[in-house]
Design a protein around this motif. Structure first.
Motif, PDB file in Angstrom:
ATOM      1  N   SER A  13       0.849  -1.191   0.000  1.00 21.79           N
ATOM      2  CA  SER A  13       0.000   0.000   0.000  1.00 21.79           C
ATOM      3  C   SER A  13       0.883   1.240   0.000  1.00 21.79           C
ATOM      4  CB  SER A  13      -0.930   0.002   1.209  1.00 21.79           C
ATOM      5  OG  SER A  13      -0.183   0.108   2.393  1.00 21.79           O
ATOM      6  N   VAL A  16      -0.391   5.775   3.257  1.00 26.51           N
ATOM      7  CA  VAL A  16      -1.078   7.027   3.562  1.00 26.51           C
ATOM      8  C   VAL A  16      -1.642   6.993   4.975  1.00 26.51           C
ATOM      9  CG1 VAL A  16      -3.004   8.528   2.923  1.00 26.51           C
ATOM     10  CG2 VAL A  16      -1.609   7.472   1.160  1.00 26.51           C
ATOM     11  N   CYS A  17      -2.291   5.902   5.336  1.00 28.67           N
ATOM     12  CA  CYS A  17      -2.882   5.802   6.676  1.00 28.67           C
ATOM     13  C   CYS A  17      -1.803   5.817   7.751  1.00 28.67           C
ATOM     14  CB  CYS A  17      -3.729   4.535   6.802  1.00 28.67           C
ATOM     15  SG  CYS A  17      -5.188   4.553   5.756  1.00 28.67           S
ATOM     16  N   ARG A  32      -8.097   3.998   8.780  1.00 34.49           N
ATOM     17  CA  ARG A  32      -8.542   3.069   7.737  1.00 34.49           C
ATOM     18  C   ARG A  32     -10.057   2.924   7.747  1.00 34.49           C
ATOM     19  NH1 ARG A  32      -3.827  -1.314   8.750  1.00 34.49           N
ATOM     20  NH2 ARG A  32      -2.237  -0.266   7.518  1.00 34.49           N
ATOM     21  N   PHE A  35     -11.639   5.948   6.146  1.00 35.75           N
ATOM     22  CA  PHE A  35     -11.603   5.904   4.688  1.00 35.75           C
ATOM     23  C   PHE A  35     -12.645   4.940   4.137  1.00 35.75           C
ATOM     24  CE2 PHE A  35      -7.326   7.871   4.732  1.00 35.75           C
ATOM     25  CZ  PHE A  35      -7.550   8.830   3.762  1.00 35.75           C
ATOM     26  N   SER A  39     -15.947   6.335   2.191  1.00 38.21           N
ATOM     27  CA  SER A  39     -16.043   5.966   0.775  1.00 38.21           C
ATOM     28  C   SER A  39     -17.457   5.550   0.409  1.00 38.21           C
ATOM     29  CB  SER A  39     -15.084   4.820   0.459  1.00 38.21           C
ATOM     30  OG  SER A  39     -13.769   5.236   0.603  1.00 38.21           O
ATOM     31  N   TYR A  50      -7.103   9.297  -1.332  1.00 37.90           N
ATOM     32  CA  TYR A  50      -6.109   8.330  -0.871  1.00 37.90           C
ATOM     33  C   TYR A  50      -5.061   8.076  -1.952  1.00 37.90           C
ATOM     34  CZ  TYR A  50      -4.123   4.114   1.150  1.00 37.90           C
ATOM     35  OH  TYR A  50      -3.254   3.191   1.663  1.00 37.90           O
TER      36      TYR A  50
END
Length: 73
Positions: A13, A16-17, A32, A35, A39, A50
Motif C-alpha cells: 500500500s 497514507v494511513c 482506515r 476511509f 467511501s 487516498y
C-alpha cells in the motif's frame, strides 16, 4: 488465505494511513475505518484522495532519496 491477502496489501500500500496516523497521533485502524466508511457515504471521493496522497508521498520519498544520493558524492 485472508491473512496472506492482508499482508500483501499492507506491504504494497502507499502508506497514507500510516503517515497520517503518525503525523496526527491517531490510531491507524481508525483512519482506515474512516476511509472505508466515508467511501460508502461520499461515493468514492476518499479513495481518490487516498490515491492522490499516495502518489504525492511516493514522489516526496523519491525526491528525498535522490537528494540524499546527490549529497553522498
Amino acid at each position: 488465505m485472508l491473512q496472506q491477502l492482508l499482508t500483501f496489501f499492507e506491504r504494497h500500500s502507499f502508506g497514507v494511513c500510516t503517515y497520517l496516523g503518525e503525523r496526527f497521533n491517531i490510531s491507524i485502524s481508525k483512519i482506515r475505518l474512516f476511509f472505508i466508511y466515508s467511501s460508502f457515504l461520499a461515493v468514492g471521493f476518499p479513495l481518490i484522495f487516498y490515491f492522490f496522497a499516495g502518489i504525492v508521498l511516493d514522489i516526496r520519498n523519491y525526491v528525498k532519496r535522490s537528494r540524499a544520493g546527490a549529497t553522498d558524492l
